[in-house]
Structures are given as C-alpha cells and as structure tokens.
Scaffold this motif. Sequence first.
Motif, PDB file in Angstrom:
ATOM      1  N   HIS A 120       0.919  -1.149   0.091  1.00 25.82           N
ATOM      2  CA  HIS A 120      -0.089   0.154  -0.004  1.00 25.82           C
ATOM      3  C   HIS A 120       1.033   1.313  -0.103  1.00 25.82           C
ATOM      4  N   ASP A 137       1.742  -5.778   6.984  1.00 30.79           N
ATOM      5  CA  ASP A 137       0.426  -4.821   6.843  1.00 30.79           C
ATOM      6  C   ASP A 137      -0.695  -6.090   6.559  1.00 30.79           C
ATOM      7  N   LYS A 153     -12.030  -2.123   7.777  1.00 34.70           N
ATOM      8  CA  LYS A 153     -12.014  -3.005   6.798  1.00 34.70           C
ATOM      9  C   LYS A 153     -12.309  -4.433   7.437  1.00 34.70           C
TER      10      LYS A 153
HETATM   11  N1  PMP Z   1      -2.818  -1.056   3.755  1.00 32.46           N
HETATM   12  C1  PMP Z   1      -3.745  -1.619   3.168  1.00 32.46           C
HETATM   13  C2  PMP Z   1      -3.468  -2.893   2.423  1.00 32.46           C
HETATM   14  C3  PMP Z   1      -4.777  -1.082   2.784  1.00 32.46           C
HETATM   15  O1  PMP Z   1      -5.743  -1.730   1.872  1.00 32.46           O
HETATM   16  C4  PMP Z   1      -5.235   0.251   3.378  1.00 32.46           C
HETATM   17  C5  PMP Z   1      -6.804   0.945   3.316  1.00 32.46           C
HETATM   18  N2  PMP Z   1      -6.687   1.197   1.775  1.00 32.46           N
HETATM   19  C6  PMP Z   1      -4.331   0.833   4.125  1.00 32.46           C
HETATM   20  C7  PMP Z   1      -3.065   0.059   4.378  1.00 32.46           C
HETATM   21  C8  PMP Z   1      -4.751   2.140   5.072  1.00 32.46           C
HETATM   22  O2  PMP Z   1      -5.620   2.010   6.241  1.00 32.46           O
HETATM   23  P1  PMP Z   1      -6.564   3.308   6.490  1.00 32.46           P
HETATM   24  O3  PMP Z   1      -7.666   3.514   5.293  1.00 32.46           O
HETATM   25  O4  PMP Z   1      -7.089   2.860   7.626  1.00 32.46           O
HETATM   26  O5  PMP Z   1      -5.667   4.472   6.569  1.00 32.46           O
END
Ligand code: PMP
Length: 378
Positions: free
Chosen positions: A94, A163, A189
């Motif tokens: 990410h 992650d 999520k």
């Molecule tokens: N890592 C992954 C794999 C994600 O899918 C996301 C959300 N799109 C994040 C990090 C970031 O999380 P947040 O939206 O809670 O900041």
Amino acid sequence: MVNYAYLDHNATTTPRPETVRAMTSVLGRVGNPSSVHGPGREARKLMEQARTNVAALVNASAADVIFTSGGTEANNLALTGCGRQRRLVSAVEHPSVLKGGGETLSVDGNGIVDLDRLDQLLLADNDPALVSVMLANNETGVIEPIKDVVAIAHRHGALVHCDAIQAAGKIPVDIVTLGVDMMSLSAHKIGGPSGVGALIVPGMGDGTGAKLNGQLFGGGQERGFRVGTENLPGIAGFGAAAAAALASLQDFARLASLRDAIEKGIKDIEPQATVIGEDVIRLPNTVCLSMPGTDSQTQVMAFDLAGVGVSAGSACSSGKAKASGVLKAMGVCDDIAGSAVRVSLGWCSTESDVDTFLEAWRELYFRRSAREISSPAA
Ligand code: PMP
C-alpha cells in the motif's frame, strides 16, 4: 441506496451492528481514559476491553496493541518508529508503506514476493534492516508467504513488519504463528469505523519485542508510542467489530463460493476474461478481473449507473487515470491492467449482489462487443 450492490468492501466495509451499538453508547458518555475519577476509569475500562478484542482477532496480547488513527498511521509508525535505516518493501505494498522509500522487493506474475531476492539482498549488506510485506493484497487478494519472509529475514537479523489490514477478519490471522515483529490493522476493513487502527508489536508489553519510538510528542497515551487523547468511540467500535469479525470468521469462508460464482459467471460469458492471481491462494472475498477494451474508470462508472459499486485499482489511488502500480509490478500488460476492476465482497454480501453484478457485467460486455462490430478497426 435501495438495491445497490455494494461490492467495494476492500475500500471500506459496512459497519457491523455491534460497531454502531458500541460507538453510539460511548458517544453519549463523558470520561477521558487518562482521568483517575470514576468516568475516566469507566472510559479506560471500555478502551482496554476493545484492546483485548482487537488483540484476540490476531492471537496477540492486549499489552502489545497500540491504537492509532488508522492503518496508514500504523504502517507509518512501524516504518519510521523502528529506527531501521535500511528498508526492504515489496513492490505491491500500500502507498502508506511504499512511499516511505527503501529497496523494492520484486514480485512474480501472481504478485508473490521474490524470496530468493530477499535472501540475496539481506546477504549482500548486513545493515540492520526492516522488511515490510503485506499479508494479503488489497487489489488482488493474493496472500503472501509471510512465514517464509520471516524465516529469511530473521536469519539475517532483520525485523519484519506485516500490513495485515486486508487479511484480518477475512482469514484466520495468528501473529504468533506468523512470527512477525509488527503488524498493522485498520478498523474500517473489518466492519469498524474509519479513522482508527492499531500497530501490534509482539513482546512490547513485557519489553522483549522490537524497539519502537513514538512519532508524535504530547501526553503519555499509549505508553508514549502514540500520544494524544484516544479516539474512544472509534476504539470501542474497533473492539466491537473485532469481536464480531472473530466470532463470524467461518461466515467469511462462505464468500469464497460467491467469489467463485463471479469468476465462473464471467468465464461463462467470456472464456478469455482474465482473473488476476487466479492460480494462487487469495482472500475469499476479492476478485480482480479485466475486460480488455474498456478502461477501468469507464467500467466503474457504467457499473455505478447499473447499481453496482466496484473500484478501479485501489480506492486510495482511484481518481487517477494511470494503471495500478500493483498490477504493473506483477508485469500485467497495459491492456489488461488498464481495464481491470476490483470486486470485493463483504460480511453482508449476498447471492443477489453477485447476480446484479453479473447482469451488469454481461450488459457492459455485450455493449462493448456491439461497438466493436459496428466500428471495425481501420
Ligand atoms: N494498507 C492496506 C493494505 C489497505 O488496504 C489500506 C486501506 N486502503 C491501508 C493500508 C490504509 O488504511 P487506512 O485506510 O485505515 O488508513
């Protein structure tokens, strides 16, 4: 929206009823978890219950959980807080990991990290390193061989951050078995609210874990690792969602049959349709598929008009017309990457959502084919 088939649960999922109840009850009360009086102690009790629930979701100890403002902050804290100058990050991470910089670990055509390369890079330079590899990819659902990553990294004295934001609550996640040094989670999520997450550092509670420095200055909340008055409604919602997600983990496995129905339905219409990462283990809820000839953004808009919500690449990078970095890193050709959409099911998805999606896909596909016939290539 009535009868809207929301199939973008990897972007954010529907809050669970347990989340809404827990948050509503906390919003109506006063009390700072740092205050020593009765209302403060009550607030702390709620927060600690949430910590226990979040820890249980991944078989961690409550003492090892640091609440943050979300997954992005948890990833940032892991990368910048562990004090390792040298970082090796997989190419499909990410942006909250990738944008921190470091050496990129390439992935194969299925998005699986190159373990031999990891070993070589760590062997070539013995600077203490941090390796960051996600458990499941947000765009493709592909699951990474984290235990192998840990075995290699630890052999070279490197720390491993994982992650697990898209994996937690969808498949069993056991931080002890995986052996990682840090793990990020995000509430929205798993059916909790957005704006709250956690970094889990096994052994932090008893001082045996990875050393971490908080990145903010202020009061002493979260033992100094993440200061600032805690987001109690968010944390309570996170805790309630974690407990509900753990209790219904079996239900999530049911989504694999809905996911398979999507893939079969598409292939029945167009046997050449591409499902990215179809030969490797993936999350039960995620399908990344391509309809070459129609770009991703056009498809997302057409699906929306048909009452179906999907996304082009990850939600965080949508709005930009360029092809997904994840698919590029996997070596997917421009034609397929530029026309890929992600369909992601959630805890509340139904067969009827899948039917609505397939109907919309069929219509879009035949409209596109009709266009091709009426305007043959010059
Ligand atoms: N890592 C992954 C794999 C994600 O899918 C996301 C959300 N799109 C994040 C990090 C970031 O999380 P947040 O939206 O809670 O900041």
